[in-house]
Design a protein around this motif. Sequence first.
Motif, short mmCIF file in Angstrom:
data_model
loop_
_atom_site.label_atom_id
_atom_site.label_comp_id
_atom_site.label_asym_id
_atom_site.label_seq_id
_atom_site.Cartn_x
_atom_site.Cartn_y
_atom_site.Cartn_z
N ASN A 38 0.84 -1.19 0.00
CA ASN A 38 0.00 0.00 0.00
C ASN A 38 0.88 1.25 0.00
OD1 ASN A 38 -2.91 -1.03 0.47
ND2 ASN A 38 -1.74 -2.11 2.04
N HIS A 39 0.28 2.38 -0.37
CA HIS A 39 1.03 3.64 -0.32
C HIS A 39 1.56 3.91 1.09
CE1 HIS A 39 -0.37 4.91 -4.37
NE2 HIS A 39 0.72 5.61 -4.31
N ILE A 57 8.70 -4.44 10.47
CA ILE A 57 8.26 -5.27 9.36
C ILE A 57 7.00 -4.62 8.80
CG2 ILE A 57 7.46 -7.55 8.62
CD1 ILE A 57 8.93 -8.72 11.08
N PRO A 58 7.08 -4.02 7.60
CA PRO A 58 5.89 -3.36 7.05
C PRO A 58 4.85 -4.38 6.60
CG PRO A 58 7.94 -2.55 6.04
CD PRO A 58 8.25 -3.82 6.76
N GLY A 59 3.76 -3.84 6.04
CA GLY A 59 2.71 -4.68 5.46
C GLY A 59 1.45 -4.70 6.29
N SER A 60 0.33 -4.28 5.68
CA SER A 60 -0.96 -4.25 6.36
C SER A 60 -1.90 -5.34 5.88
CB SER A 60 -1.63 -2.88 6.16
OG SER A 60 -0.81 -1.83 6.60
N ALA A 136 -5.31 -11.46 -0.56
CA ALA A 136 -4.35 -10.59 0.12
C ALA A 136 -4.43 -9.16 -0.38
CB ALA A 136 -2.93 -11.12 -0.08
N ALA A 137 -5.01 -8.95 -1.56
CA ALA A 137 -5.16 -7.61 -2.11
C ALA A 137 -6.32 -6.84 -1.49
CB ALA A 137 -5.35 -7.69 -3.62
N LEU A 138 -7.18 -7.53 -0.73
CA LEU A 138 -8.41 -6.94 -0.25
C LEU A 138 -8.28 -5.95 0.90
CD1 LEU A 138 -11.05 -9.83 -0.09
CD2 LEU A 138 -11.09 -7.84 -1.59
N PRO A 139 -7.59 -6.26 2.00
CA PRO A 139 -7.90 -5.64 3.28
C PRO A 139 -7.91 -4.12 3.35
CG PRO A 139 -6.63 -7.62 3.65
CD PRO A 139 -6.63 -7.39 2.17
N LEU A 140 -6.75 -3.47 3.29
CA LEU A 140 -6.72 -2.03 3.55
C LEU A 140 -7.48 -1.25 2.49
CD1 LEU A 140 -3.71 -0.02 4.87
CD2 LEU A 140 -5.08 0.88 3.01
N ALA A 141 -7.18 -1.49 1.23
CA ALA A 141 -7.85 -0.74 0.16
C ALA A 141 -9.33 -1.09 0.09
CB ALA A 141 -7.16 -1.02 -1.17
N GLY A 142 -9.64 -2.37 0.27
CA GLY A 142 -11.04 -2.79 0.18
C GLY A 142 -11.91 -2.18 1.26
N VAL A 143 -11.44 -2.20 2.50
CA VAL A 143 -12.27 -1.65 3.58
C VAL A 143 -12.36 -0.13 3.49
CG1 VAL A 143 -10.47 -1.37 5.37
CG2 VAL A 143 -12.82 -1.91 6.03
N THR A 144 -11.30 0.52 3.02
CA THR A 144 -11.33 1.97 2.85
C THR A 144 -12.37 2.37 1.80
OG1 THR A 144 -9.00 2.17 3.48
CG2 THR A 144 -9.97 4.02 2.28
#
Length: 334
Positions: A38-39, A57-60, A136-144
């Motif tokens: 993510n950005h 360790i990055p990554g959301s 794995a592509a769903l969480p942060l962008a999808g919920v936003t």
Amino acid sequence: MLACVLDGVDVPVVQRVAPDPVPGPDEVVVALAAASVNHRDLWIRQGTYAGLRFPIIPGSDGCGQVVALGSRADPDLLGRRVVIDPTIGWGDDHRVQTSEFRILGLPDDGTWAELVRVPAVNVVDAPDHLSDEAAAALPLAGVTAYRALFARGDVRPGERVLVTGIGGGVALFALQMAERIGAEVWVTSSSAAKRDRAVALGAAGGVDYRGADWAEELRDLAGGGFHLVVDGAGGEGFAELAGVLEPAGRLVVYGATGGNPPSVDLRRLFWRQIDLRGTTMGSPEDFLGMVRFVSTHHLTPVIDSVLARAEVEAALARMAAGDQFGKLVIASPG
């Protein structure tokens, strides 16, 4: 475990051995099959994100299998294929997050690793129709995107919706979700190729926001104004967004990748009864709603490319250049 570790600002992410996470009483450990970028990860790397700490360790975002449980975690979670809700500490009020709110990947170690520790309430069964990489592509962008459209935007079938900056993860999810419920979706992008790809995904059309009269051009093409605008850019073009809205329209803002607007004509807002609404991430209720929506509508995330964990530097460089169309996914093993 192997993990991608960031040791400071503007230094390369390195893959090295890190201690295996141990779950607390209300936590689980997930063996990750895939994660995504993510950005937010790029901004942490550039040192422009709040609350920096290193090493991290990055990554959301992540999808994988629950392999360890804390003493109070539900035993039925063991072995489940799950997606991870990256919103931690939202609280009980669906309307707004608490002061304890944080996002996985800073300050807590995130998903660019073989294993990650998260609260047990933050794992949800992955949609059956999606591969590990797509889930794995769903969480942060999808919920936003889901919260911006539904909880904050009150989007309805038949409405005309504008999604700015098409090509990023949130914008693409907003396009797909709004189109699925029967809204007429238009987009903006400086790239003709990205606008064309958005049309192939269901957009009615789009314009180049760099044009001097882009807002007027857009209204002419669409045959009128918009009921809802979803924007994550801000910046110089923000002042024009109120002008493309119909009276009593809603302008939902989820980011400011283009910086703060230099000026906004407040008369456009109050005289035309425009609602300006901010939104950030999403509540646990939003996350469950998003996953159900994806499953019900068989929505498939747009993936730009899938890379190995060892190639995370290439993923960050592609994001920094703005070349991606869709999510950048990190597959395991790397």
